[in-house]
Design a protein around this motif. Sequence first.
Motif, PDB file in Angstrom:
ATOM      1  N   LEU A  34       0.826  -1.197   0.000  1.00 27.32           N
ATOM      2  CA  LEU A  34       0.000   0.000   0.000  1.00 27.32           C
ATOM      3  C   LEU A  34       0.867   1.255   0.000  1.00 27.32           C
ATOM      4  O   LEU A  34       0.561   2.236  -0.682  1.00 27.32           O
ATOM      5  N   GLN A  35       1.960   1.223   0.747  1.00 27.83           N
ATOM      6  CA  GLN A  35       2.883   2.356   0.729  1.00 27.83           C
ATOM      7  C   GLN A  35       3.443   2.587  -0.667  1.00 27.83           C
ATOM      8  O   GLN A  35       3.548   3.730  -1.132  1.00 27.83           O
ATOM      9  N   SER A  36       3.803   1.503  -1.339  1.00 22.56           N
ATOM     10  CA  SER A  36       4.333   1.618  -2.700  1.00 22.56           C
ATOM     11  C   SER A  36       3.266   2.171  -3.646  1.00 22.56           C
ATOM     12  O   SER A  36       3.559   2.994  -4.521  1.00 22.56           O
ATOM     13  N   LEU A  37       2.013   1.719  -3.462  1.00 18.56           N
ATOM     14  CA  LEU A  37       0.920   2.199  -4.300  1.00 18.56           C
ATOM     15  C   LEU A  37       0.714   3.705  -4.111  1.00 18.56           C
ATOM     16  O   LEU A  37       0.565   4.459  -5.084  1.00 18.56           O
ATOM     17  N   LEU A  38       0.727   4.167  -2.858  1.00 18.88           N
ATOM     18  CA  LEU A  38       0.534   5.589  -2.588  1.00 18.88           C
ATOM     19  C   LEU A  38       1.685   6.417  -3.150  1.00 18.88           C
ATOM     20  O   LEU A  38       1.481   7.536  -3.620  1.00 18.88           O
ATOM     21  N   ALA A  39       2.888   5.869  -3.090  1.00 19.56           N
ATOM     22  CA  ALA A  39       4.044   6.590  -3.621  1.00 19.56           C
ATOM     23  C   ALA A  39       3.964   6.710  -5.143  1.00 19.56           C
ATOM     24  O   ALA A  39       4.283   7.762  -5.712  1.00 19.56           O
ATOM     25  N   SER A  40       3.513   5.638  -5.819  1.00 20.81           N
ATOM     26  CA  SER A  40       3.494   5.659  -7.288  1.00 20.81           C
ATOM     27  C   SER A  40       2.278   6.386  -7.850  1.00 20.81           C
ATOM     28  O   SER A  40       2.372   7.076  -8.861  1.00 20.81           O
ATOM     29  N   ARG A  41       1.111   6.276  -7.189  1.00 19.64           N
ATOM     30  CA  ARG A  41      -0.113   6.834  -7.749  1.00 19.64           C
ATOM     31  C   ARG A  41      -0.419   8.244  -7.239  1.00 19.64           C
ATOM     32  O   ARG A  41      -1.030   9.048  -7.942  1.00 19.64           O
ATOM     33  N   LEU A  42      -0.025   8.542  -5.980  1.00 19.56           N
ATOM     34  CA  LEU A  42      -0.280   9.872  -5.410  1.00 19.56           C
ATOM     35  C   LEU A  42       1.009  10.637  -5.136  1.00 19.56           C
ATOM     36  O   LEU A  42       0.977  11.731  -4.592  1.00 19.56           O
ATOM     37  N   HIS A  43       2.136  10.041  -5.515  1.00 19.30           N
ATOM     38  CA  HIS A  43       3.450  10.667  -5.320  1.00 19.30           C
ATOM     39  C   HIS A  43       3.659  11.073  -3.857  1.00 19.30           C
ATOM     40  O   HIS A  43       4.140  12.160  -3.553  1.00 19.30           O
ATOM     41  N   LEU A  44       3.274  10.161  -2.967  1.00 17.08           N
ATOM     42  CA  LEU A  44       3.413  10.409  -1.537  1.00 17.08           C
ATOM     43  C   LEU A  44       4.879  10.358  -1.118  1.00 17.08           C
ATOM     44  O   LEU A  44       5.602   9.424  -1.445  1.00 17.08           O
TER      45      LEU A  44
END
Length: 203
Positions: A34-44
């Motif tokens: 989930l952290q990776s998803l947020l980083a890639s999709r929302l540039h978190l």
Amino acid sequence: DFQVEGPDWLDGTRFDITAKLPAGASEKEIPEMLQSLLASRLHLSLHRETKAHAIYALVVAKGGPRLKPAENQVAGSGAPHATSTMQMDASGMHLKATATLASLGEMIARFSERPVVDMTRIQGLYDFDLVFSPETLRGVPAGGPGGPGGPPAGVSEGSMPGALDGPGSIFDSVDRYGLKLEARKAPMEILVVDGIEKTPTEN
């Protein structure tokens, strides 16, 4: 919620996430994915830091604790397992729990404008039935009566929580167990959101 700092819209914006676990992946890997998803999709992007934070310290009251050991203690070396239920009857709202003091503090924090930190140093699993009036929780904003970070309006450090104080409050109900909540400040690890996009990249 107490330990995340970022844009105001984080509190109210919701996203629907539909994802599939890769073959062979386990549920334990979901948080990292989930952290990776947020980083890639929302540039978190974020970092951790420790800050002094307004808390309620769960401490032993004068006269000592009056705790009831749980009937079903966890056998062996495994960690105690906390359980809780919410019920309503003529006497008010009941938070019934079998929990450690640390877990109880986390449960109480759901009804507080500050995190609740166990400072009793008491170990073990105990049974609780905290009774409080639902009316004592109405009208309290998410940041608390005094806003984020500080004591409730009209209440000084070291005193009980203003709008939630008094007969029938969940804070008052801990007195039955020889415990009390004290307003303090303590160091707490905070997740600081450095950057995040409100609109995710396309599928």
